[in-house]
Scaffold this motif. Structure first.
Motif, PDB file in Angstrom:
ATOM      1  N   VAL A   1       0.847  -1.188   0.000  1.00  0.00           N
ATOM      2  CA  VAL A   1       0.000   0.000   0.000  1.00  0.00           C
ATOM      3  C   VAL A   1       0.889   1.247   0.000  1.00  0.00           C
ATOM      4  N   VAL A   2       0.557   2.222  -0.833  1.00  0.00           N
ATOM      5  CA  VAL A   2       1.283   3.496  -0.847  1.00  0.00           C
ATOM      6  C   VAL A   2       0.926   4.249   0.427  1.00  0.00           C
ATOM      7  N   ASP A   3       1.917   4.737   1.172  1.00  0.00           N
ATOM      8  CA  ASP A   3       1.663   5.435   2.425  1.00  0.00           C
ATOM      9  C   ASP A   3       1.050   6.811   2.189  1.00  0.00           C
ATOM     10  N   HIS A   4       1.612   7.589   1.265  1.00  0.00           N
ATOM     11  CA  HIS A   4       1.070   8.911   0.966  1.00  0.00           C
ATOM     12  C   HIS A   4       1.683   9.442  -0.326  1.00  0.00           C
ATOM     13  N   ILE A   5       1.051  10.484  -0.848  1.00  0.00           N
ATOM     14  CA  ILE A   5       1.587  11.228  -1.990  1.00  0.00           C
ATOM     15  C   ILE A   5       1.815  12.646  -1.498  1.00  0.00           C
ATOM     16  N   ALA A   6       2.991  13.199  -1.736  1.00  0.00           N
ATOM     17  CA  ALA A   6       3.323  14.555  -1.299  1.00  0.00           C
ATOM     18  C   ALA A   6       3.328  15.496  -2.503  1.00  0.00           C
ATOM     19  N   PHE A   7       2.733  16.666  -2.307  1.00  0.00           N
ATOM     20  CA  PHE A   7       2.679  17.707  -3.322  1.00  0.00           C
ATOM     21  C   PHE A   7       3.465  18.918  -2.819  1.00  0.00           C
ATOM     22  N   ALA A   8       4.367  19.459  -3.629  1.00  0.00           N
ATOM     23  CA  ALA A   8       5.129  20.650  -3.277  1.00  0.00           C
ATOM     24  C   ALA A   8       4.238  21.876  -3.432  1.00  0.00           C
ATOM     25  N   VAL A   9       4.268  22.761  -2.431  1.00  0.00           N
ATOM     26  CA  VAL A   9       3.505  24.009  -2.492  1.00  0.00           C
ATOM     27  C   VAL A   9       4.438  25.173  -2.168  1.00  0.00           C
TER      28      VAL A   9
ATOM     29  N   ASN B   1     -13.421  21.870   2.319  1.00  0.00           N
ATOM     30  CA  ASN B   1     -13.765  20.991   3.450  1.00  0.00           C
ATOM     31  C   ASN B   1     -12.952  19.705   3.479  1.00  0.00           C
ATOM     32  N   VAL B   2     -11.679  19.814   3.146  1.00  0.00           N
ATOM     33  CA  VAL B   2     -10.785  18.656   3.161  1.00  0.00           C
ATOM     34  C   VAL B   2     -10.273  18.454   4.590  1.00  0.00           C
ATOM     35  N   PRO B   3     -10.394  17.240   5.136  1.00  0.00           N
ATOM     36  CA  PRO B   3      -9.928  16.995   6.507  1.00  0.00           C
ATOM     37  C   PRO B   3      -8.403  17.054   6.619  1.00  0.00           C
ATOM     38  N   LEU B   4      -7.929  17.901   7.531  1.00  0.00           N
ATOM     39  CA  LEU B   4      -6.495  17.999   7.826  1.00  0.00           C
ATOM     40  C   LEU B   4      -6.171  16.999   8.925  1.00  0.00           C
ATOM     41  N   LEU B   5      -4.964  16.409   8.876  1.00  0.00           N
ATOM     42  CA  LEU B   5      -4.592  15.388   9.856  1.00  0.00           C
ATOM     43  C   LEU B   5      -3.819  15.949  11.047  1.00  0.00           C
ATOM     44  N   PHE B   6      -3.402  17.231  10.973  1.00  0.00           N
ATOM     45  CA  PHE B   6      -2.766  17.919  12.098  1.00  0.00           C
ATOM     46  C   PHE B   6      -3.536  19.214  12.336  1.00  0.00           C
ATOM     47  N   ASP B   7      -3.398  19.763  13.554  1.00  0.00           N
ATOM     48  CA  ASP B   7      -3.985  21.076  13.833  1.00  0.00           C
ATOM     49  C   ASP B   7      -3.210  22.185  13.134  1.00  0.00           C
TER      50      ASP B   7
ATOM     51  N   GLY C   1      -7.631  12.317   1.396  1.00  0.00           N
ATOM     52  CA  GLY C   1      -8.351  12.311   0.137  1.00  0.00           C
ATOM     53  C   GLY C   1      -9.716  11.674   0.323  1.00  0.00           C
ATOM     54  N   PRO C   2     -10.486  11.524  -0.749  1.00  0.00           N
ATOM     55  CA  PRO C   2     -11.856  11.025  -0.650  1.00  0.00           C
ATOM     56  C   PRO C   2     -11.992   9.640  -0.031  1.00  0.00           C
ATOM     57  N   ASP C   3     -10.987   8.783  -0.186  1.00  0.00           N
ATOM     58  CA  ASP C   3     -11.047   7.439   0.383  1.00  0.00           C
ATOM     59  C   ASP C   3     -10.195   7.313   1.644  1.00  0.00           C
ATOM     60  N   GLY C   4      -9.817   8.456   2.218  1.00  0.00           N
ATOM     61  CA  GLY C   4      -8.995   8.434   3.415  1.00  0.00           C
ATOM     62  C   GLY C   4      -7.516   8.265   3.118  1.00  0.00           C
ATOM     63  N   GLU C   5      -7.142   8.287   1.823  1.00  0.00           N
ATOM     64  CA  GLU C   5      -5.720   8.183   1.502  1.00  0.00           C
ATOM     65  C   GLU C   5      -4.977   9.386   2.061  1.00  0.00           C
ATOM     66  N   ARG C   6      -3.758   9.133   2.560  1.00  0.00           N
ATOM     67  CA  ARG C   6      -2.967  10.209   3.130  1.00  0.00           C
ATOM     68  C   ARG C   6      -2.265  10.971   2.025  1.00  0.00           C
ATOM     69  N   LEU C   7      -2.469  12.282   2.034  1.00  0.00           N
ATOM     70  CA  LEU C   7      -1.821  13.184   1.092  1.00  0.00           C
ATOM     71  C   LEU C   7      -1.066  14.209   1.913  1.00  0.00           C
TER      72      LEU C   7
END
Length: 122
Positions: free
Chosen positions: A67-75, A89-95, A110-116
């Motif tokens: 399983v892929v752990d996460h996909i990271a996007f540079a911003v 309304n995207v759920p953030l995993l940290f405060d 993401g929509p299926d709970g995948e970590r991004l």
């Protein structure tokens, strides 16, 4: 050394996930494939390609390890990127974003709970 061709992520609904990745993350749908077993959507994310994989039967449940752990996007601007996620309304995993070396990071779902992840180099 091999170059990465794409990153495959198993999703429940390829249409819903494709809409999220294009609308929220700015990816571009470039191609797809569908047959009686699977629905694939290929998305361009900068120089990389993400493959969304929707299995039509329960093949995803029998896949096991890998399983892929996460996909990271540079911003370029973490605060602006997070404001964009919040508008959708995207759920953030940290405060708050975390510092890792010279990077500011934030994980979200993401929509299926995948970590991004968003990564801003400082």
């Amino acid at each position: 050394m091999y170059n990465v061709a794409h990153i495959g992520v198993v999703v429940k609904d390829a249409t819903k996930s494709s809409e999220f990745y294009t609308t929220v993350l700015g990816c571009q749908a470039v191609s797809g494939h569908q047959d009686d077993r699977v629905c694939l959507v290929f998305l361009k994310a900068g120089q990389q390609t993400i493959e969304l994989i929707q299995y039509k039967q329960d093949a995803a449940g029998t896949r096991g390890a890998g399983v892929v752990d996460h996909i990271a996007f540079a911003v370029p601007d973490m605060e602006a990127a997070l404001a964009h996620l919040q508008r959708h309304n995207v759920p953030l995993l940290f405060d708050q974003p975390k510092m890792v070396g010279n990077m500011k990071i934030m994980f979200f779902a993401g929509p299926d709970g995948e970590r991004l992840e968003f990564v801003q180099q400082l």
